[in-house]
Scaffold this active site. Structure first.
Site, mmCIF file in Angstrom:
data_model
loop_
_atom_site.group_PDB
_atom_site.id
_atom_site.type_symbol
_atom_site.label_atom_id
_atom_site.label_comp_id
_atom_site.label_asym_id
_atom_site.label_seq_id
_atom_site.Cartn_x
_atom_site.Cartn_y
_atom_site.Cartn_z
ATOM 1 N N LEU A 19 0.836 -1.203 0.000
ATOM 2 C CA LEU A 19 0.000 0.000 0.000
ATOM 3 C C LEU A 19 0.868 1.249 0.000
ATOM 4 C CD1 LEU A 19 -2.718 1.423 0.131
ATOM 5 C CD2 LEU A 19 -2.675 1.146 2.633
ATOM 6 N N ASP B 223 12.481 2.827 12.032
ATOM 7 C CA ASP B 223 11.998 1.602 12.678
ATOM 8 C C ASP B 223 10.862 1.961 13.618
ATOM 9 O OD1 ASP B 223 11.539 -0.787 13.933
ATOM 10 O OD2 ASP B 223 13.600 -1.089 14.628
ATOM 11 N N ILE B 224 9.652 1.592 13.236
ATOM 12 C CA ILE B 224 8.471 1.929 14.029
ATOM 13 C C ILE B 224 8.506 1.280 15.409
ATOM 14 C CG2 ILE B 224 7.070 0.013 13.160
ATOM 15 C CD1 ILE B 224 4.639 1.797 13.236
ATOM 16 N N ALA C 16 3.128 -2.092 9.302
ATOM 17 C CA ALA C 16 2.442 -3.081 10.133
ATOM 18 C C ALA C 16 3.146 -4.430 10.060
ATOM 19 C CB ALA C 16 0.988 -3.248 9.670
ATOM 20 N N THR D 167 2.253 -7.952 9.295
ATOM 21 C CA THR D 167 1.082 -8.470 8.578
ATOM 22 C C THR D 167 1.092 -9.976 8.308
ATOM 23 O OG1 THR D 167 2.129 -7.941 6.458
ATOM 24 C CG2 THR D 167 0.666 -6.268 7.422
ATOM 25 N N TYR E 179 -2.875 -11.522 15.231
ATOM 26 C CA TYR E 179 -2.749 -10.392 14.311
ATOM 27 C C TYR E 179 -3.939 -9.442 14.451
ATOM 28 C CZ TYR E 179 -3.282 -7.811 9.931
ATOM 29 O OH TYR E 179 -3.488 -6.816 9.005
#
Length: 286
Positions: free
Chosen positions: A12, A37-38, A61, A63, A126
């Site tokens: 996306l 880096d989230i 995310a 995923t 998840y």
């Protein structure tokens, strides 16, 4: 408007980045591994404070639905903690957030299109991590807009369409689940909608209405129907055998019915959503 796109290397995020470049949009910043880096709180804080974006679009995310059943800590770190840090530090610099979530927050027991008011009840690690991330975002930055989507595919990354195309070239027949119902989402369609919301909020700040919204393509199908149409359009001579979910066990439980009602996003942002068959045609044309 200064926009920060987090997760621009995913399917996306790649579609959003491509559209911003096609439109020659200015002041777009892209953030993904390894530079961003989230799951690193200090990294998130420093990045946001340095760029000072007016809008964050978060596509990052964890995923891997089945692997999350084992890697619970990794899913938690990215989908919950990472989102909490985005919310916390974006609020401190008065930044709006668009965050992408999933139909997996529902349990699939509905028998009619699911509205945003439907009770959430995730069946997997998840799904639960994505729901907890939503809650964290609203708790830390109420000026956030969450879009729940389903069955995402594109030319990038790993997804059902690419898997079917690969299998169809290798096998004479394949088995595909026929009792899970929903709608595919062409990532480029969703990306275009996100960009439309972002651009509209720049010219009309009041148009940015925080809350939860649904987005998938129009229409309804099963994974079996989807696979049949993929092979038809790709002109691949591979038979598709419908099977039940119980005959194809996976580590994570999937919702059996996740047909999303898109009325709210269409009315609030004047969005026209293509039918999933037309979008799949676009996928092959591109």
């Amino acid at each position: 408007m200064k926009i920060l796109l987090i997760g621009n290397k995913g399917q996306l995020g790649t579609c959003i980045e491509n559209i911003t470049k096609e439109k020659s949009m200015q002041n777009i910043f892209y953030a993904d591994l390894p530079e961003f880096d989230i799951s690193d709180e200090n990294c998130v804080k420093e990045f946001l404070f340095q760029i000072q974006p007016e809008l964050i679009i978060n596509c990052a995310a964890y995923t891997n639905v089945d692997k999350a059943e084992i890697e619970k800590e990794k899913a938690q770190l990215v989908n919950v903690d990472g989102v909490k840090w985005i919310g916390t530090y974006s609020a401190q610099i008065n930044t709006k957030v668009i965050h992408i979530s999933t139909d997996y927050v529902y349990d699939g027991t509905s028998n009619k299109p699911i509205t945003e008011k439907e009770t959430t009840n995730p069946l997997s690690v998840y799904g639960n991590s994505k729901l907890q991330g939503e809650l964290m975002l609203f708790a830390t930055n109420p000026n956030s807009l969450i879009i729940r989507t389903s069955w995402l595919y594109s030319h990038f990354g790993n997804n059902f369409v690419k898997t079917m195309l690969n299998l169809g070239k290798q096998k004479d027949t394949i088995k595909v689940v026929s009792d899970q119902i929903g709608t595919p989402t062409y990532a480029r369609d969703l990306a275009a909608t996100i960009i439309k919301i972002a651009q509209k909020s720049e010219t009309d700040p009041k148009s940015f209405v925080p809350g939860i919204y649904h987005y998938s393509n129009e229409g309804v199908c099963s994974w079996y129907d989807f696979a049949v149409m993929i092979f038809k359009m790709a002109q691949i001579n591979c038979g598709v055998v419908p099977i039940f979910t119980k005959d194809f066990p996976t580590p994570a439980v999937r919702p059996k019915f996740s047909l999303l009602d898109k009325t709210l996003i269409k009315e609030q942002f004047d969005v026209i959503i293509p039918h999933w068959v037309h979008s799949l045609e676009d996928f092959f044309r591109n």
